[in-house]
Scaffold this motif. Structure first.
Motif, PDB file in Angstrom:
ATOM      1  N   ALA A 103     -74.570 -26.515 102.535  1.00  0.00           N
ATOM      2  CA  ALA A 103     -74.649 -27.872 101.984  1.00  0.00           C
ATOM      3  C   ALA A 103     -73.288 -28.545 101.897  1.00  0.00           C
ATOM      4  N   GLY A 104     -72.224 -27.807 102.074  1.00  0.00           N
ATOM      5  CA  GLY A 104     -70.901 -28.413 101.986  1.00  0.00           C
ATOM      6  C   GLY A 104     -69.817 -27.433 102.380  1.00  0.00           C
ATOM      7  N   LYS A 105     -68.658 -27.969 102.734  1.00  0.00           N
ATOM      8  CA  LYS A 105     -67.553 -27.129 103.191  1.00  0.00           C
ATOM      9  C   LYS A 105     -66.242 -27.831 102.900  1.00  0.00           C
ATOM     10  N   VAL A 106     -65.301 -27.106 102.314  1.00  0.00           N
ATOM     11  CA  VAL A 106     -63.949 -27.607 102.083  1.00  0.00           C
ATOM     12  C   VAL A 106     -63.003 -26.688 102.853  1.00  0.00           C
ATOM     13  N   THR A 107     -62.173 -27.244 103.718  1.00  0.00           N
ATOM     14  CA  THR A 107     -61.259 -26.427 104.507  1.00  0.00           C
ATOM     15  C   THR A 107     -59.825 -26.812 104.196  1.00  0.00           C
TER      16      THR A 107
END
Length: 304
Positions: free
Chosen positions: A285-289
């Motif tokens: 549902a989401g991704k922070v890189t």
């Protein structure tokens, strides 16, 4: 604290990423060292280094085990270096500026600085447990939690698996102050560190809402963790291999509509980790890189 010892060996990025703190090779250490790996030359996958910190002077057996973790260093001299207590403190604090991640301000005693208005400060010393906020994986988790809160996520029951310093559990409790919280780690030292950090940061220990329960456990294999399931929020900032291995257990412990935050993996490992959780009913549902370090937010479908 008594003096400690350090061994430094060159390694490759592949060797550094392959080290599994829960693997058979690591288990050969009588008293496992604290391992730190880092690149020496930016973007050079062959120029990395591993630093192993031991509580007691390592002998030939410990050195041999360490060499097996990094085969490319087979011909390199491994001489134990004594780190006196004052040097260890200096080493652990040096160069660590305060970290701001969303509404969180993370600092050590040596770098508190001036806390910006409106931010929740956490005093987390660098030392024998992972998770000071200075690594991209921890920062990514803090930003993910902040974003969840802003979207109105409701968390009544959370668990931080592989808690390290306790920082992520503390952050979750700040965002959802009435939640029941659990923090576990396979390393008893990490649980001791978390207990000390809880006292330093005004986090209440206990079993009720707004309190943190601590458990020494491999993964989620503990009676307390199992009894408290299902969870609205599972935090797991570990490394890719155990994240994949734990997928069936973690997924089974997530409540309908619940969230799993996964970190400690590299960008090239994200697809395999996400797929392991998809097989058990969760979706990405989401991704922070941050740099080469992604944080994945997986969710279970809510019951309607």
């Amino acid at each position: 604290m008594s003096d400690s010892w350090k061994i430094t060996l060159p390694c490759t990025r592949a060797e550094a990423e392959a080290i599994d703190p829960e693997g058979e090779a690591f288990a050969e250490f009588g008293a496992p060292p604290v391992l730190m790996t880092r690149e020496l030359t930016e973007d050079d996958v062959e120029d990395w280094v591993i630093e192993a910190y031991f509580q007691d002077k390592p002998g030939a057996r410990e050195i041999a085990v360490l060499r097996r973790l990094v085969p490319s260093a087979a011909a390199t001299k491994a001489a134990p270096e004594r780190i006196i207590e004052a040097d260890w403190v200096t080493l652990s604090q040096a160069g660590l500026d305060p970290v701001v991640a969303g509404r969180f301000y993370v600092h050590t005693s040596a770098n508190r600085g001036k806390v910006p208005p409106g931010l929740r400060a956490f005093h987390i010393e660098a030392g024998l447990a992972f998770g000071t906020g200075h690594h991209e994986t921890t920062t990514g988790c803090l930003l993910t939690l902040e974003a969840m809160r802003k979207r109105g996520a409701v968390v009544r029951n959370l668990v931080d698996v592989g808690t390290g310093t306790g920082l992520l559990a503390f952050a979750g409790m700040h965002l959802w102050p009435n939640a029941r919280a659990t923090a576990s780690d396979i390393d008893p030292i990490s649980i001791d560190v978390t207990r000390e950090n809880a006292a330093a940061n005004g986090v209440k220990l206990g079993v009720g809402p707004g309190q943190l329960t601590l458990a020494v456990a491999p993964g989620m294999a503990h009676d307390i963790i199992e009894r408290r399931a299902p969870y609205d929020l599972v935090l797991a900032n570990i490394i890719a291999a155990p994240l994949i291995d734990l997928a069936p257990v973690i997924a089974a412990a997530v409540a309908p509509g619940g969230t799993v935050v996964l970190a400690g993996l590299l960008e090239r490992q994200a697809s395999a980790v996400a797929q392991a959780y998809r097989r058990h009913g969760l979706r990405l549902a989401g991704k922070v890189t941050l740099g080469d370090w992604p944080t994945l937010r997986m969710v279970r479908r809510a019951i309607r």
